[in-house]
Scaffold this motif. Structure first.
Motif, PDB file in Angstrom:
ATOM      1  N   ASP A   1       1.321 -48.760 -46.451  1.00  0.00           N
ATOM      2  CA  ASP A   1       2.420 -47.787 -46.353  1.00  0.00           C
ATOM      3  C   ASP A   1       2.686 -47.377 -44.905  1.00  0.00           C
ATOM      4  O   ASP A   1       3.804 -47.000 -44.563  1.00  0.00           O
TER       5      ASP A   1
ATOM      6  N   GLU B   1       4.867 -50.073 -43.714  1.00  0.00           N
ATOM      7  CA  GLU B   1       6.185 -49.836 -44.306  1.00  0.00           C
ATOM      8  C   GLU B   1       6.914 -48.716 -43.578  1.00  0.00           C
ATOM      9  O   GLU B   1       8.106 -48.821 -43.300  1.00  0.00           O
TER      10      GLU B   1
ATOM     11  N   GLU C   1       8.183 -49.873 -40.360  1.00  0.00           N
ATOM     12  CA  GLU C   1       9.311 -50.773 -40.574  1.00  0.00           C
ATOM     13  C   GLU C   1      10.563 -49.986 -40.967  1.00  0.00           C
ATOM     14  O   GLU C   1      11.660 -50.288 -40.514  1.00  0.00           O
ATOM     15  N   SER C   2      10.361 -48.955 -41.797  1.00  0.00           N
ATOM     16  CA  SER C   2      11.527 -48.216 -42.291  1.00  0.00           C
ATOM     17  C   SER C   2      12.235 -47.459 -41.169  1.00  0.00           C
ATOM     18  O   SER C   2      13.383 -47.062 -41.339  1.00  0.00           O
ATOM     19  N   PHE C   3      11.540 -47.224 -40.063  1.00  0.00           N
ATOM     20  CA  PHE C   3      12.218 -46.564 -38.944  1.00  0.00           C
ATOM     21  C   PHE C   3      12.838 -47.572 -37.986  1.00  0.00           C
ATOM     22  O   PHE C   3      13.321 -47.189 -36.928  1.00  0.00           O
ATOM     23  N   GLY C   4      12.784 -48.846 -38.358  1.00  0.00           N
ATOM     24  CA  GLY C   4      13.449 -49.851 -37.549  1.00  0.00           C
ATOM     25  C   GLY C   4      12.604 -50.385 -36.406  1.00  0.00           C
ATOM     26  O   GLY C   4      13.147 -50.796 -35.384  1.00  0.00           O
TER      27      GLY C   4
ATOM     28  N   ARG D   1      13.105 -49.134 -52.176  1.00  0.00           N
ATOM     29  CA  ARG D   1      12.794 -49.986 -51.019  1.00  0.00           C
ATOM     30  C   ARG D   1      13.884 -51.018 -50.757  1.00  0.00           C
ATOM     31  O   ARG D   1      13.974 -51.565 -49.653  1.00  0.00           O
TER      32      ARG D   1
ATOM     33  N   ASN E   1      16.680 -49.643 -48.128  1.00  0.00           N
ATOM     34  CA  ASN E   1      16.577 -49.806 -46.678  1.00  0.00           C
ATOM     35  C   ASN E   1      16.011 -51.167 -46.305  1.00  0.00           C
ATOM     36  O   ASN E   1      15.523 -51.363 -45.203  1.00  0.00           O
TER      37      ASN E   1
ATOM     38  N   ARG F   1      18.441 -49.003 -39.972  1.00  0.00           N
ATOM     39  CA  ARG F   1      17.221 -48.224 -40.206  1.00  0.00           C
ATOM     40  C   ARG F   1      17.004 -47.184 -39.110  1.00  0.00           C
ATOM     41  O   ARG F   1      16.508 -46.092 -39.366  1.00  0.00           O
TER      42      ARG F   1
ATOM     43  N   ALA G   1      16.432 -42.903 -43.317  1.00  0.00           N
ATOM     44  CA  ALA G   1      15.021 -42.629 -43.051  1.00  0.00           C
ATOM     45  C   ALA G   1      14.299 -42.541 -44.381  1.00  0.00           C
ATOM     46  O   ALA G   1      14.929 -42.413 -45.434  1.00  0.00           O
ATOM     47  N   MET G   2      12.991 -42.613 -44.341  1.00  0.00           N
ATOM     48  CA  MET G   2      12.254 -42.645 -45.602  1.00  0.00           C
ATOM     49  C   MET G   2      11.048 -41.714 -45.540  1.00  0.00           C
ATOM     50  O   MET G   2      10.395 -41.570 -44.509  1.00  0.00           O
TER      51      MET G   2
ATOM     52  N   PHE H   1       7.443 -40.948 -47.690  1.00  0.00           N
ATOM     53  CA  PHE H   1       6.587 -41.733 -48.577  1.00  0.00           C
ATOM     54  C   PHE H   1       5.707 -40.865 -49.462  1.00  0.00           C
ATOM     55  O   PHE H   1       5.373 -39.741 -49.117  1.00  0.00           O
TER      56      PHE H   1
ATOM     57  N   ARG I   1       9.696 -36.061 -39.925  1.00  0.00           N
ATOM     58  CA  ARG I   1       9.844 -37.365 -39.293  1.00  0.00           C
ATOM     59  C   ARG I   1      11.149 -38.018 -39.746  1.00  0.00           C
ATOM     60  O   ARG I   1      11.832 -38.678 -38.965  1.00  0.00           O
ATOM     61  N   GLY I   2      11.473 -37.803 -41.028  1.00  0.00           N
ATOM     62  CA  GLY I   2      12.732 -38.329 -41.530  1.00  0.00           C
ATOM     63  C   GLY I   2      13.938 -37.614 -40.929  1.00  0.00           C
ATOM     64  O   GLY I   2      14.969 -38.224 -40.681  1.00  0.00           O
TER      65      GLY I   2
END
Lengths: 303, 400
Positions: free
Chosen positions: A184, A187, A190-193, B72, B75, B104, B109-110, B112, B177-178
């Motif tokens: 995670d 992940e 990665e999700s922040f580019g 998932r 993004n 992205r 943003a994500m 978790f 953070r998001g």
């Protein structure tokens, strides 16, 4: 009636033909050129270690032991190195040290990128794995002969043999460490580019550092265990002392060389292990301590 | 109107023989049969939805329903087998890696489930991570990260490490953070699933609070129906990789699409889903100056038990049938029967906060912002809604 009566496979002839008839005439200049950087680094280190006075060197090692492990280890370092000096093997120990440092540096320079490649792609790892298995299982005497034929005798070929012998753990542990980083977290990065480099540099490598350092420690130990064998093809230092003792049935000389290797091994092992553990723990350990001192805000607040 | 996020015919299969699986799927075979025959796992099957700017879209499903895979896909962490996923018009399913990375970094943003904070970095550095990836300079990104941390109330913890924080605090950092990257879309994959119930409640409230201020577009994954009902502007119920029903919480509770959804709704706390406005009926009203007999006639016609009395200054009070009848018998005025301390509530009050008001037995007056009477909630209607026996609340009194 056995299969060998029907067909003998002349594998030794094949290998002889391949190495003598093809590899040596065609690639010898290439392999000769390969040892230039090895020889350069080795000579520089050897000259440096020979230049530093014994007491200064001992002090440096003692400080390193003290910082990395503790007071007890520092004391052992001082006594051990003085003992080596008193049995008259200081110069040989420094030669061995420069050989080991050179080998480990080359192992790290080759092994860590190789481990990164292996961690990135299952295919690469599938190809690399049997090669590493072979490197670890083939007795080192087997590849000493072709190494001598290709590189000649002397210290640099000894180092190259050592690198082949000591390389697998650092590759394996780099691969293991990088693959072991929590999925995670990868992940999230990665999700922040993140690019692959950003991910490797900011997330994967720091989190795998502890495992990679453990691999480096293993590599260091293997390199040490190779010094006697490397001496067979012209490597100097403590290995040569042991070999000479062996050749002359001089039990005392061989023992002295052996003791020198053991003392050096213990010192290098403890320092490198200590650095590996400290390096990955320091930030969190320090901040945990800070956390005890500084009162934390309660999690609940009125909305 | 263009949607922030638009998903059309999204499919995700795990396995090698995907085209065969697709064929079998179109023939109506189930997930288990397809896995048996082809070894392909159907993760997400033909999902379509749009999320508007500023909306919280909740995807609700049990584990294995494909909701984590679906989020998932939004993004590109999981590339879809087929279908389109458009973010502000850019299809991230078919774009180049560079475009995807750019999306992205700037748009999505994500957050978790297990926080996924980097353990080797401080809280502040964690929050600044997305900005660092973008290539923003140290000073600017730390300033922005600090601002984002303040928003979630963790400014004081900036220099701590994740391991020193409680779960709730860690997830606040995850949310910060998001927020830090100024992404308009935030994907939340069961963000409160790993938290204690009490902390979870608190975090839900805080998320709503933040959302009121920031108006982000949020896709929220959960397996907790009450959470879905509380947070979602719209909810999609997911089962076996497809959407079974999409609608507002009230629509889903009132009209479940099938038995599966209905079985879910059996556990729901209806008192939190429906508001006074949802269940209000037209009020029976009478002018303060009217004769008691008129009021009585009104009540008879509407078959109601109490009437609200409107005076010059608006709503004055409530009068029960019995009190008005007594006033008629005693030849008194209507005002003798009026009780001024009546239960009043706003249209947005959830039913579970009406229990006390309804316990008086009087109909609860629903008033708008300016104190005008917009309807009444009868105590028996509250009970009926809680028990779920009123499927269609609106069309029961055509001529009141």
């Amino acid at each position: 009636m056995t299969p060998s009566e029907i067909l003998m496979i002349p594998i030794n002839d094949w290998v002889n033909d391949f190495v003598r008839g093809f590899l040596v005439p065609n690639f010898r200049p290439f392999f000769r050129a390969m040892q230039v950087p090895v020889a350069g680094l080795l000579n520089a280190l050897d000259a440096l270690f020979a230049f530093i006075p014994m007491l200064v060197m001992t002090a440096l090692f003692a400080v390193a032991s003290w910082r990395a492990v503790g007071r007890g280890m520092a004391l052992f370092t001082v006594i051990g190195l003085c003992f080596i000096d008193m049995i008259g093997l200081w110069a040989e120990t420094m030669t061995t040290l420069s050989m080991i440092v050179t080998s480990v540096l080359f192992c790290a320079v080759i092994g860590i990128p190789a481990g990164i490649l292996a961690a990135r792609s299952d295919t690469t790892w599938r190809i690399m794995r049997p090669i590493l298995d072979i490197m670890q299982t083939v007795p080192s005497f087997v590849y000493l002969v072709p190494i001598v034929m290709l590189f000649g005798v002397g210290m640099p070929p000894g180092i190259i043999a050592t690198v082949i012998f000591a390389l697998p753990p650092i590759i394996r542990m780099t691969n293991l460490g990088l693959r072991g980083v929590r999925a995670d977290l990868v992940e999230a990065a990665e999700s922040f580019g993140s690019t692959r480099w950003q991910m490797l540099w900011d997330v994967q490598f720091p989190l795998a550092l502890r495992t990679i350092m453990a691999g480096l420690n293993q590599t260091l130990m293997l390199a040490l265990s190779m010094v006697v064998i490397a001496a067979l093809i012209g490597g100097g230092g403590l290995g040569l002392v042991v070999n000479t003792g062996l050749g002359r049935l001089d039990v005392g000389g061989a023992t002295a060389g052996g003791i020198g290797i053991v003392i050096l091994a213990i010192i290098l092992d403890r320092i490198s292990q200590g650095l590996a553990e400290r390096g990955s723990d320091r930030t969190s350990l320090l901040s945990v301590l800070k956390g005890y001192v500084r009162p934390q805000r309660p999690a609940t607040r009125t909305a | 109107m263009t949607s922030k996020l638009c998903v059309t015919n999204a499919m995700k299969f795990f396995g090698d023989r995907t085209s065969e699986a697709l064929e079998r799927l179109s023939l109506g075979e189930g997930k288990a049969e397809i896995y048996e025959a082809t070894g392909v796992t159907v993760g997400v099957h033909d999902v379509n939805f749009e999320v508007e700017q500023g909306e919280i879209f909740v995807i609700m499903g049990l584990s294995g329903s494909g909701k984590s895979t679906l989020v998932r896909m939004l993004n590109g962490l999981v590339p879809p087998t087929s279908g389109k996923i458009r973010i502000d018009g850019t299809d991230i399913a078919s774009c180049t890696p560079d475009v995807l990375r750019d999306v992205r970094r700037r748009k999505i943003a994500m957050v978790f489930q297990h926080f996924a904070l980097f353990p080797h970095r401080t809280i502040l550095e964690n929050v600044a991570y997305g900005l660092k990836v973008k290539g923003i300079g140290t000073n600017e990104r730390l300033t922005k990260a600090r601002a984002a941390l303040e928003q979630v109330g963790l400014g004081a913890q900036a220099d701590s490490f994740p391991a020193q924080l409680s779960g709730g605090m860690q997830q606040r950092v995850g949310i910060a953070r998001g927020l830090a990257t100024d992404a308009e879309i935030i994907l939340m994959d069961e963000p409160f699933g790993a938290l204690d119930p009490l902390i979870r409640r608190e975090m839900q409230e805080e998320l709503l609070e933040l959302q009121r201020k920031l108006r982000k577009t949020i896709v929220f994954i959960t397996h907790d129906l009450n959470e879905a009902m509380l947070l979602g502007n719209r909810i999609a119920i997911m089962k076996d990789g497809r959407f079974v029903q999409v609608g507002t919480p009230q629509e889903i509770v009132a009209q479940p699409a099938d038995d599966y959804v209905a079985a879910f709704m059996a556990d729901i706390d209806r008192g939190r889903v429906f508001t006074a406005g949802d269940v209000a009926q037209p009020a029976v009203i009478v002018n303060a100056g009217s004769a008691p007999a008129t009021a009585l006639a009104q009540l008879d016609r509407a078959d109601a038990d109490a009437v609200h009395v409107i005076g010059a200054g608006g709503l004055e009070g409530v009068a029960t049938y019995r009190d008005i009848a007594r006033a008629v018998r005693d030849d008194g005025a209507l005002s003798d029967a009026v009780q001024n301390d009546m239960p009043v509530t706003g249209p947005d009050t959830p039913l579970h906060q009406l229990y006390e008001a309804a316990s008086s037995g009087l109909p609860v007056a629903v008033t708008d912002g300016e104190g005008r009477l917009t309807g009444v909630v009868e105590p028996k209607v509250v009970l009926a809604h809680l028990s779920g026996v009123v499927p269609e609340p609106e069309p029961e009194k055509p001529a009141a």
